[in-house]
Design a protein around this motif. Sequence first.
Motif, PDB file in Angstrom:
ATOM      1  N   PHE A  69       0.828  -1.205   0.000  1.00  0.00           N
ATOM      2  CA  PHE A  69       0.000   0.000   0.000  1.00  0.00           C
ATOM      3  C   PHE A  69       0.870   1.266   0.000  1.00  0.00           C
ATOM      4  O   PHE A  69       0.588   2.231  -0.689  1.00  0.00           O
ATOM      5  CB  PHE A  69      -0.912  -0.027   1.239  1.00  0.00           C
ATOM      6  N   ILE A  70       1.942   1.214   0.802  1.00  0.00           N
ATOM      7  CA  ILE A  70       2.833   2.381   0.889  1.00  0.00           C
ATOM      8  C   ILE A  70       3.493   2.623  -0.464  1.00  0.00           C
ATOM      9  O   ILE A  70       3.535   3.751  -0.958  1.00  0.00           O
ATOM     10  CB  ILE A  70       3.956   2.149   1.931  1.00  0.00           C
ATOM     11  N   TYR A  71       3.998   1.547  -1.041  1.00  0.00           N
ATOM     12  CA  TYR A  71       4.749   1.699  -2.285  1.00  0.00           C
ATOM     13  C   TYR A  71       3.848   2.147  -3.437  1.00  0.00           C
ATOM     14  O   TYR A  71       4.299   2.782  -4.373  1.00  0.00           O
ATOM     15  CB  TYR A  71       5.488   0.392  -2.617  1.00  0.00           C
ATOM     16  N   LYS A  72       2.549   1.843  -3.325  1.00  0.00           N
ATOM     17  CA  LYS A  72       1.598   2.263  -4.361  1.00  0.00           C
ATOM     18  C   LYS A  72       1.530   3.795  -4.419  1.00  0.00           C
ATOM     19  O   LYS A  72       1.349   4.387  -5.464  1.00  0.00           O
ATOM     20  CB  LYS A  72       0.220   1.672  -4.010  1.00  0.00           C
ATOM     21  N   PHE A  73       1.664   4.426  -3.246  1.00  0.00           N
ATOM     22  CA  PHE A  73       1.515   5.882  -3.185  1.00  0.00           C
ATOM     23  C   PHE A  73       2.828   6.650  -3.339  1.00  0.00           C
ATOM     24  O   PHE A  73       2.815   7.855  -3.478  1.00  0.00           O
ATOM     25  CB  PHE A  73       0.830   6.285  -1.871  1.00  0.00           C
ATOM     26  N   LEU A  74       3.915   5.929  -3.275  1.00  0.00           N
ATOM     27  CA  LEU A  74       5.216   6.615  -3.402  1.00  0.00           C
ATOM     28  C   LEU A  74       5.744   6.458  -4.827  1.00  0.00           C
ATOM     29  O   LEU A  74       5.549   5.411  -5.458  1.00  0.00           O
ATOM     30  CB  LEU A  74       6.223   6.009  -2.420  1.00  0.00           C
ATOM     31  N   PRO A  75       6.418   7.497  -5.343  1.00  0.00           N
ATOM     32  CA  PRO A  75       6.993   7.371  -6.686  1.00  0.00           C
ATOM     33  C   PRO A  75       7.990   6.209  -6.740  1.00  0.00           C
ATOM     34  O   PRO A  75       8.627   5.881  -5.730  1.00  0.00           O
ATOM     35  CB  PRO A  75       7.715   8.705  -6.882  1.00  0.00           C
ATOM     36  N   LYS A  76       8.107   5.613  -7.893  1.00  0.00           N
ATOM     37  CA  LYS A  76       9.039   4.488  -8.039  1.00  0.00           C
ATOM     38  C   LYS A  76      10.487   4.976  -7.954  1.00  0.00           C
ATOM     39  O   LYS A  76      11.347   4.283  -7.424  1.00  0.00           O
ATOM     40  CB  LYS A  76       8.835   3.792  -9.398  1.00  0.00           C
ATOM     41  N   ASN A  77      10.715   6.165  -8.521  1.00  0.00           N
ATOM     42  CA  ASN A  77      12.064   6.714  -8.555  1.00  0.00           C
ATOM     43  C   ASN A  77      12.535   7.048  -7.138  1.00  0.00           C
ATOM     44  O   ASN A  77      11.853   7.762  -6.402  1.00  0.00           O
ATOM     45  CB  ASN A  77      12.058   7.984  -9.424  1.00  0.00           C
ATOM     46  N   ARG A  78      13.706   6.531  -6.755  1.00  0.00           N
ATOM     47  CA  ARG A  78      14.152   6.703  -5.359  1.00  0.00           C
ATOM     48  C   ARG A  78      14.474   8.158  -5.020  1.00  0.00           C
ATOM     49  O   ARG A  78      14.411   8.571  -3.861  1.00  0.00           O
ATOM     50  CB  ARG A  78      15.352   5.797  -5.059  1.00  0.00           C
ATOM     51  N   PHE A  79      14.822   8.947  -6.047  1.00  0.00           N
ATOM     52  CA  PHE A  79      15.100  10.366  -5.778  1.00  0.00           C
ATOM     53  C   PHE A  79      13.795  11.152  -5.609  1.00  0.00           C
ATOM     54  O   PHE A  79      13.700  12.042  -4.770  1.00  0.00           O
ATOM     55  CB  PHE A  79      15.943  10.979  -6.904  1.00  0.00           C
TER      56      PHE A  79
END
Lengths: 233, 302
Positions: free
Chosen positions: B46-56
């Motif tokens: 769920f968290i990763y769904k809302f965060l951009p894929k790009n680590r920067f």
Amino acid sequence: MIKRILNTYSLPVFSIFVIYLWRMNDLNLLIHPRYHLFTISSAIFSLIVSSIVIYKRVKDNQSEITNGSLVLVTIIIVLISGLSPLSSAVLGQRNDQLNVVINSQSDISNNQIFENNFDSFSLADWNYYFSITNNLESINNQKVILEGFFYEDEFILDEYFQLSRFVISCCAVDARPVGILVQKSELSSEYGLDDWLKIEGWLEIRDIDSRDQVVIIVDELKSINAPDNPYIE
Amino acid sequence: MLEFLVSNQVSDFKTIFVGIIVESFPFIILGILVSAIFAVFVKDEFIYKFLPKNRFLKLPVLSLLGVFMPVCECGNVPVVRRFLKKKLSVAHSVTFLLAAPILNPITIFSTSQAFGWDSEILVYRILGGFIIANLVGLIVLITTNSDEDLLTEDFYKEVCDSHHHDHSHDKLRDTVSIFIKEFNEVMGMMLIGALIAAFTQIFIPRDIITQIGTNLPLSILAMMIMAFVVSICANVDAFFALSYANTFSKGSIVSFLTFGPMVDIKIFSMLKTTFKIKFLVYLTSIIALLSFILGILVNLLQ
């Protein structure tokens, strides 16, 4: 075994401790009244969580032993020795903030100033008023009734002491001292550092250290207990 | 000895020590509650769904999460510990940790109350906090190889184990179990931090720090040391700083208001539950350097 008990019961014990401080009026010595509700609600919520912990027989076997015991030791020390309002030790440390004016923390309104309604002025209100008035002479001979504690140090001339209190925004950490010099007399001779006093008298403007300073000349002075809420909000 | 124990110094020390703990208590409880609910009810995906894929790009998004977290720095420690257990990297978690106390609505409101809505200090604080948090996150992201090197051995073990405990039939039991464990971990270290902060406030003369207020670069350093020592909550530190606004430069006030919420004695002590000392010193040094540069820049703009 001890580790498990300490860690499992540290939360309910600390929550009860916070509620105890509130019931004993000691919360006033630590934090601003506006935070009381938030703090007490957190303690009550924590007690509810604790009751679930006990009902569900949850055990904290993982935390370090020092943590639960630290909470307990702190509470025992405070319960045995009690708490007192901040005093001359902190005032001496925070002299650099003495009478620094923060407008948002004066209760006085423009109307009160305009109508010369000085009766309810606290030490902080007077301090604010001194900082904004263009005519300090106008308060010469003004009657005052003020409460505060006795303070003196090497920077205050021998013939004066300072009637002082602390103003807080959040908790004891941010307490700032305010104070007005008081002319020593026979009436004040038996009092010393940190004695709480109620003073009736009048204000006088004097040239001290080459600047105009306000001094209280005492008419009546009596010893009082520290108020339930010793800080000015 | 007995005379010392009943002296005003010891009595005031006790009042400040307990004052710090009681003031922080509700924020810690709120932070632990968020952390516990997050642990039990929110799935990692769920968290990763809302965060951009790009680590920067993740860095600025995480730093802005503070807007939805009206908790001071103490309350964010348990949240960050949960982020790490949810496999968010140290660099990303640290970015949230540093930005959240400054970019939260209560801090912004109290700063505006102290300095005014139109004050430059409010703008510098918000922008400075956002930029420093992101820069620190970026530096950690680039300069560190493995999170294992940055986390304490015990906590790293917990991070590795956390996935095995995520699924249980009794979610209430899981929530309160995490709640009580986090309370012990965080509160224990909080007590030690408060003890040191109260000690320094009573027994180390403050005028040693404030006497250098007239020298511009030194005044920035002085206010940063003050922020570290005093350990005042970010939600109200603006009122404290305001009382120094007449004697200290604008840059030093801004440095106080950005450095203090990110690192102080209390937080340093609490973070020891999670990060290795070496990493905390590294982190503190970068934050201190960037806060100092911010102070200098603000002074130059005046």
